[in-house]
Write a protein that holds these residues in place. Structure first.
Motif, PDB file in Angstrom:
ATOM      1  N   GLY A 198      18.455  19.377 -32.650  1.00 61.84           N
ATOM      2  CA  GLY A 198      18.327  17.930 -32.753  1.00 61.84           C
ATOM      3  C   GLY A 198      17.821  17.244 -31.501  1.00 61.84           C
ATOM      4  O   GLY A 198      17.408  16.080 -31.553  1.00 61.84           O
ATOM      5  N   ASP A 199      17.884  17.939 -30.357  1.00 62.81           N
ATOM      6  CA  ASP A 199      17.613  17.211 -29.109  1.00 62.81           C
ATOM      7  C   ASP A 199      16.903  18.042 -28.036  1.00 62.81           C
ATOM      8  O   ASP A 199      16.913  17.674 -26.866  1.00 62.81           O
ATOM      9  CB  ASP A 199      18.923  16.631 -28.554  1.00 62.81           C
ATOM     10  N   TYR A 200      16.268  19.155 -28.437  1.00 63.14           N
ATOM     11  CA  TYR A 200      15.688  20.014 -27.391  1.00 63.14           C
ATOM     12  C   TYR A 200      14.496  19.375 -26.686  1.00 63.14           C
ATOM     13  O   TYR A 200      14.249  19.640 -25.503  1.00 63.14           O
ATOM     14  CB  TYR A 200      15.318  21.395 -27.941  1.00 63.14           C
ATOM     15  N   GLU A 201      13.757  18.500 -27.409  1.00 65.40           N
ATOM     16  CA  GLU A 201      12.606  17.881 -26.747  1.00 65.40           C
ATOM     17  C   GLU A 201      13.078  16.942 -25.638  1.00 65.40           C
ATOM     18  O   GLU A 201      12.527  16.928 -24.535  1.00 65.40           O
ATOM     19  CB  GLU A 201      11.763  17.129 -27.776  1.00 65.40           C
ATOM     20  N   LEU A 202      14.126  16.180 -25.956  1.00 60.72           N
ATOM     21  CA  LEU A 202      14.722  15.302 -24.950  1.00 60.72           C
ATOM     22  C   LEU A 202      15.268  16.131 -23.778  1.00 60.72           C
ATOM     23  O   LEU A 202      15.086  15.775 -22.606  1.00 60.72           O
ATOM     24  CB  LEU A 202      15.839  14.486 -25.598  1.00 60.72           C
TER      25      LEU A 202
END
Ligand SMILES: *Cc1c(COP(=O)(O)O)cnc(C)c1O
Length: 227
Positions: A198-202
């Motif tokens: 859910g949040d690896y790009e961030l």
């Protein structure tokens, strides 16, 4: 669960590259750890055939059932333990894993130090930090992280190279990534394991060197029992 992990791997790899471009980072500085708990050996074989080499498992026992044969066939695979580790499984973990992300207490340090000597294997170790101070979650408290890392190295001679966190699922992850990055810098650690489907790009934008991505690659998992 997806039968063809190559699509997911390609998508996630591209998203990591884009996040690196946005934040002026070299895409080679981010390791995609494919979180493969509950993923069967046939699907893992497909991922390996598609060229992927870095995998993360949550449980020593499950990993022991799936990986020894796969690794014998593909010696360049790198295996990470991303789930909690019981001291009585430290020996198996030292034998099986190249990187352990979940070092979080003195008793485990002692067990790992003993097993590393015994087996002459020194996996890279990350200290897990409970950035959200959640009662049910593993990890050292943020204010104890510096001293704990120091003790791992000085008192136990352990090969600590990074920090890991799992932000609380119901809150914005950015402050947790930022906190972990600050702690890593203060301790002189170059690796940061943070960011999931859910949040690896961030997480990459906040400096993650290791993202642990499961369902975005392999599809939704069946519900798990207690760890
Ligand atoms: C399962 C797991 C992941 C991957 O979770 P997804 O949301 O499926 O990407 C990452 N880290 C840990 C510690 C996990 O247990």
């Amino acid at each position: 669960m997806s039968r063809h992990p190559s699509d997911g791997l390609a998508r996630v790899t591209e998203a990591i590259a884009n996040a690196c471009a946005r934040s002026g980072r070299d895409p080679g500085s981010v390791e995609l750890v494919a979180a493969s708990k509950t993923v069967p050996v046939e699907v893992l074989t497909e991922a390996i055939m598609a060229g992927h080499r870095v995998f993360g498992e949550n449980r020593v026992q499950e990993a022991n059932g799936k990986w020894p044969e796969l690794r014998a066939a593909h010696p360049d695979v790198e295996l990470h333990l991303i789930g909690p580790l019981q001291s009585n499984k430290a020996g198996q973990a030292v034998e099986l894993f190249d990187v352990i992300h979940s070092v979080d207490r003195v008793s485990l340090c002692a067990a790992l130090a003993r097993q590393c000597e015994l087996k002459s294997r020194w996996p890279e170790l990350f200290v897990q930090v409970n950035t959200g101070m959640e009662a049910q979650k593993a990890g050292v408290a943020p204010e104890d992280a510096d001293a704990f890392v120091k003790s791992c190295r000085q008192d136990f001679g352990l090969n600590v190279t990074g920090l890991m966190c799992i932000p609380p699922p119901d809150r914005p992850p950015a402050p947790h990534f930022e906190l972990l990055a600050g702690l890593a810098e203060r301790s002189g650690l170059s690796s940061m394991s943070m960011g999931m489907s859910g949040d690896y790009e961030l997480a990459v934008e906040y400096g993650a060197t290791h993202v642990r991505v499961g369902s975005a690659i392999f599809g939704a998992r069946p519900p798990m029992g207690p760890a």
